[in-house]
Motif scaffolding. Structure first.
Motif, PDB file in Angstrom:
ATOM      1  N   ILE A  33       0.833  -1.204   0.000  1.00  0.00           N
ATOM      2  CA  ILE A  33       0.000   0.000   0.000  1.00  0.00           C
ATOM      3  C   ILE A  33       0.867   1.253   0.000  1.00  0.00           C
ATOM      4  O   ILE A  33       0.588   2.221  -0.723  1.00  0.00           O
ATOM      5  N   ALA A  34       1.936   1.238   0.788  1.00  0.00           N
ATOM      6  CA  ALA A  34       2.831   2.399   0.842  1.00  0.00           C
ATOM      7  C   ALA A  34       3.521   2.620  -0.493  1.00  0.00           C
ATOM      8  O   ALA A  34       3.633   3.763  -0.956  1.00  0.00           O
ATOM      9  N   SER A  35       3.962   1.553  -1.136  1.00  0.00           N
ATOM     10  CA  SER A  35       4.635   1.716  -2.427  1.00  0.00           C
ATOM     11  C   SER A  35       3.658   2.180  -3.494  1.00  0.00           C
ATOM     12  O   SER A  35       4.007   3.002  -4.353  1.00  0.00           O
ATOM     13  N   TYR A  36       2.418   1.694  -3.460  1.00  0.00           N
ATOM     14  CA  TYR A  36       1.404   2.162  -4.409  1.00  0.00           C
ATOM     15  C   TYR A  36       1.138   3.661  -4.200  1.00  0.00           C
ATOM     16  O   TYR A  36       1.066   4.432  -5.162  1.00  0.00           O
ATOM     17  N   GLY A  37       0.997   4.084  -2.956  1.00  0.00           N
ATOM     18  CA  GLY A  37       0.770   5.496  -2.671  1.00  0.00           C
ATOM     19  C   GLY A  37       1.932   6.364  -3.122  1.00  0.00           C
ATOM     20  O   GLY A  37       1.729   7.463  -3.657  1.00  0.00           O
ATOM     21  N   LEU A  38       3.150   5.883  -2.925  1.00  0.00           N
ATOM     22  CA  LEU A  38       4.322   6.628  -3.368  1.00  0.00           C
ATOM     23  C   LEU A  38       4.346   6.757  -4.892  1.00  0.00           C
ATOM     24  O   LEU A  38       4.620   7.837  -5.420  1.00  0.00           O
ATOM     25  N   ILE A  39       4.037   5.682  -5.585  1.00  0.00           N
ATOM     26  CA  ILE A  39       4.019   5.726  -7.050  1.00  0.00           C
ATOM     27  C   ILE A  39       2.963   6.713  -7.546  1.00  0.00           C
ATOM     28  O   ILE A  39       3.221   7.529  -8.440  1.00  0.00           O
ATOM     29  N   VAL A  40       1.780   6.664  -6.968  1.00  0.00           N
ATOM     30  CA  VAL A  40       0.712   7.581  -7.384  1.00  0.00           C
ATOM     31  C   VAL A  40       1.105   9.026  -7.117  1.00  0.00           C
ATOM     32  O   VAL A  40       0.918   9.905  -7.967  1.00  0.00           O
ATOM     33  N   ARG A  41       1.682   9.304  -5.946  1.00  0.00           N
ATOM     34  CA  ARG A  41       2.080  10.667  -5.601  1.00  0.00           C
ATOM     35  C   ARG A  41       3.169  11.175  -6.545  1.00  0.00           C
ATOM     36  O   ARG A  41       3.118  12.311  -7.013  1.00  0.00           O
ATOM     37  N   LEU A  42       4.151  10.334  -6.849  1.00  0.00           N
ATOM     38  CA  LEU A  42       5.214  10.754  -7.761  1.00  0.00           C
ATOM     39  C   LEU A  42       4.676  10.986  -9.172  1.00  0.00           C
ATOM     40  O   LEU A  42       5.108  11.925  -9.854  1.00  0.00           O
ATOM     41  N   LEU A  43       3.741  10.164  -9.608  1.00  0.00           N
ATOM     42  CA  LEU A  43       3.115  10.396 -10.915  1.00  0.00           C
ATOM     43  C   LEU A  43       2.365  11.727 -10.926  1.00  0.00           C
ATOM     44  O   LEU A  43       2.407  12.470 -11.909  1.00  0.00           O
TER      45      LEU A  43
END
Length: 53
Positions: A33-43
């Motif tokens: 979940i944390a890695s998904y959130g990080l990817i979305v935020r960086l995008l």
């Protein structure tokens, strides 16, 4: 002799299963979940743009 060994093996397997279910799986889910959130935020920051901007 085989009954005692099988009983110990069965208890050991239950302990491993419970450890995996109540410790390993939640840690893995938090990481996912944390890695998904990080990817979305960086995008959003670099490609898509922040929402409401």
């Amino acid at each position: 002799m085989t009954e005692v060994t099988t009983e110990k093996s069965c208890k050991s397997e239950w302990k491993k299963l419970l450890l995996l279910a109540f410790v390993g799986l939640p840690i893995a889910m938090l990481g996912a979940i944390a890695s998904y959130g990080l990817i979305v935020r960086l995008l959003q920051i670099f490609l898509i743009g922040l929402p409401g901007a």
